[in-house]
Design a protein around this motif. Structure first.
Motif, PDB file in Angstrom:
ATOM      1  N   LYS A 241      -6.689  -0.122   5.260  1.00 23.68           N
ATOM      2  CA  LYS A 241      -5.679   0.647   5.406  1.00 23.68           C
ATOM      3  C   LYS A 241      -4.608  -0.673   6.029  1.00 23.68           C
ATOM      4  N   THR A 242      -5.346  -1.445   6.641  1.00 17.33           N
ATOM      5  CA  THR A 242      -4.452  -2.866   7.086  1.00 17.33           C
ATOM      6  C   THR A 242      -4.000  -3.532   5.683  1.00 17.33           C
ATOM      7  N   GLU A 243      -3.172  -4.606   6.109  1.00 15.55           N
ATOM      8  CA  GLU A 243      -2.552  -5.372   5.023  1.00 15.55           C
ATOM      9  C   GLU A 243      -3.842  -6.073   4.331  1.00 15.55           C
ATOM     10  N   TYR A 245      -8.520  -7.169   4.830  1.00 12.58           N
ATOM     11  CA  TYR A 245      -9.784  -6.374   5.490  1.00 12.58           C
ATOM     12  C   TYR A 245     -10.164  -7.403   6.551  1.00 12.58           C
ATOM     13  N   SER A 249     -10.429  -4.289  11.116  1.00 11.61           N
ATOM     14  CA  SER A 249     -10.825  -3.114  10.108  1.00 11.61           C
ATOM     15  C   SER A 249     -12.287  -2.982   9.881  1.00 11.61           C
ATOM     16  N   ASP A 253     -11.781  -0.171  13.906  1.00 11.30           N
ATOM     17  CA  ASP A 253     -11.010   1.004  13.509  1.00 11.30           C
ATOM     18  C   ASP A 253     -11.951   2.039  12.783  1.00 11.30           C
ATOM     19  N   ASP A 255     -11.810   3.094   9.768  1.00 12.65           N
ATOM     20  CA  ASP A 255     -10.959   3.629   9.036  1.00 12.65           C
ATOM     21  C   ASP A 255     -10.778   3.009   7.410  1.00 12.65           C
ATOM     22  N   THR A 256     -11.461   2.067   7.415  1.00 13.55           N
ATOM     23  CA  THR A 256     -11.519   1.350   5.907  1.00 13.55           C
ATOM     24  C   THR A 256     -12.177   2.312   4.943  1.00 13.55           C
TER      25      THR A 256
END
Length: 355
Positions: A241-243, A245, A249, A253, A255-256
């Motif tokens: 979800k970040t720019e 990995y 991430s 988090d 949430d990947t």
């Protein structure tokens, strides 16, 4: 008779904490009816500990000392009788320099101990991204453009190297320490100012830095296990979800998205499988490796890197790939131990004298 499994974890590396997570996961999964567990902890300064000494150093892994059947005074105080009567295998659960880079593997070779995973050559070249990419280029494996340099070169020729990077592929680009994993010290750069800052950060972790072309692509990974006869897992896709990995991430988090199996065409999977095996052979890998690819919008497959000791918790990509391929976590550990013993037996048949 039980096998004695020595687990090496911790390590003098920026990936120390990742190794602790891996150790806890393996301890919980190992079949205690098959193995006597011998945990060996390496702290952040490189000191080796076994037995009760671990408890004071790693309080959140007290379980390790509780299940150690025969804590040794020295990590490798292996008697002649033990080596004859009990099968002993070392499992290096170490990530990054001073563990995954061939240093510990060299020690284990000198001690003539069977160990899980890759040997000195594959470990060292797999850790050094510049050396790895040079070997991939020699093998004609397609990959992104890159520029590698030493700290001294950057200090003396920063403007020239910056110009080389901008002429070769420009921005965006990724800056990475050449000898580190788990996305530690990696930054995406969109201009020259960000490049300067990213290189300065990367040089805190390594004396070598690699700058890679930024490409718009899906990130696809595949697991390989084996020594001479190789097996490939299904493919999996990372959707951060970040720019990109990054470390947060991967480990913080949570949430990947990991999509297994990846939604790719069969011919793409077959081509990746062929490239994975070629890359594995090129580095002379043994035991296990995770192969990371880019799949571009126009269908090109680029090999990104080989990870010779991939993340190994039950929720890490490598074990999940094998779980979806029919090999669950405890069975995967057993398979890797078998491959370690197979590799060691082959080594014992090699002649080292001219007599």
């Amino acid at each position: 008779m039980k096998k004695k499994l020595h687990l090496l974890f911790g390590g003098k590396s920026a990936e120390h904490n990742v190794s602790l997570q891996t150790a806890k996961a393996v301890i919980n999964a190992v079949d205690k009816d098959q193995y006597d567990i011998q945990p060996i902890f390496i702290n952040g300064t490189g000191e080796w500990m076994s037995g009760a000494k671990i408890e004071g150093a790693v309080t959140d892994i007290k379980l390790l000392t509780e299940i150690a059947d025969q804590p040794a005074d020295s990590p490798f105080a292996l008697t002649k009788a033990d080596s004859q009567d009990v099968q002993q295998v070392v499992f290096p659960l170490l990530h990054g320099p001073n563990g995954e880079d061939g240093t510990v593997q060299g020690l284990l070779e000198i001690l003539n101990l069977p160990y899980v995973g890759n040997g000195v050559l594959a470990s060292s070249t797999g850790m050094d991204k510049i050396a790895m990419k040079a070997l991939f280029a020699q093998a004609e494996l397609p990959q992104v453009k890159y520029v590698g340099f030493l700290k001294k070169e950057w200090e003396e020729k920063k403007d020239a190297l910056t110009g080389q990077i901008e002429a070769a592929f420009g921005y965006p680009c990724f800056v990475k320490p050449a000898n580190l994993g788990s996305s530690v010290g990696i930054n995406k750069c969109k201009d020259r100012s960000e490049l300067d800052k990213a290189v300065a950060e990367a040089l805190q972790f390594d004396r070598k830095v690699i700058v890679e072309e930024g490409v718009t692509a899906r990130e696809i990974e595949m697991g390989v296990i084996g020594n001479d006869e190789l097996e490939c897992s299904v493919a999996g896709e990372i959707v951060p979800k970040t720019e990109f990995y990054d470390y947060q991430s991967k480990y913080e988090d949570g949430d990947t998205a990991l999509i297994i199996p990846a939604d790719i065409d069969e011919h793409i999977y077959r081509e990746m499988k062929e490239m994975a095996i070629q890359a594995y052979r090129t580095l002379d890998c043994a035991g296990l490796a995770r192969m990371d690819f880019f799949l571009t919008e126009d269908g090109r497959i680029l090999i990104n890197e080989v990870n010779t000791m991939p993340g190994f918790t039950p929720v890490s990509m490598f074990p999940l790939l094998w779980k979806h391929s029919g090999l669950d976590y405890p069975a995967l550990i057993n398979k890797l131990v078998e491959l370690a013993l197979e590799k060691h037996e082959e080594k014992m048949n090699i002649r080292y004298t001219m007599d």
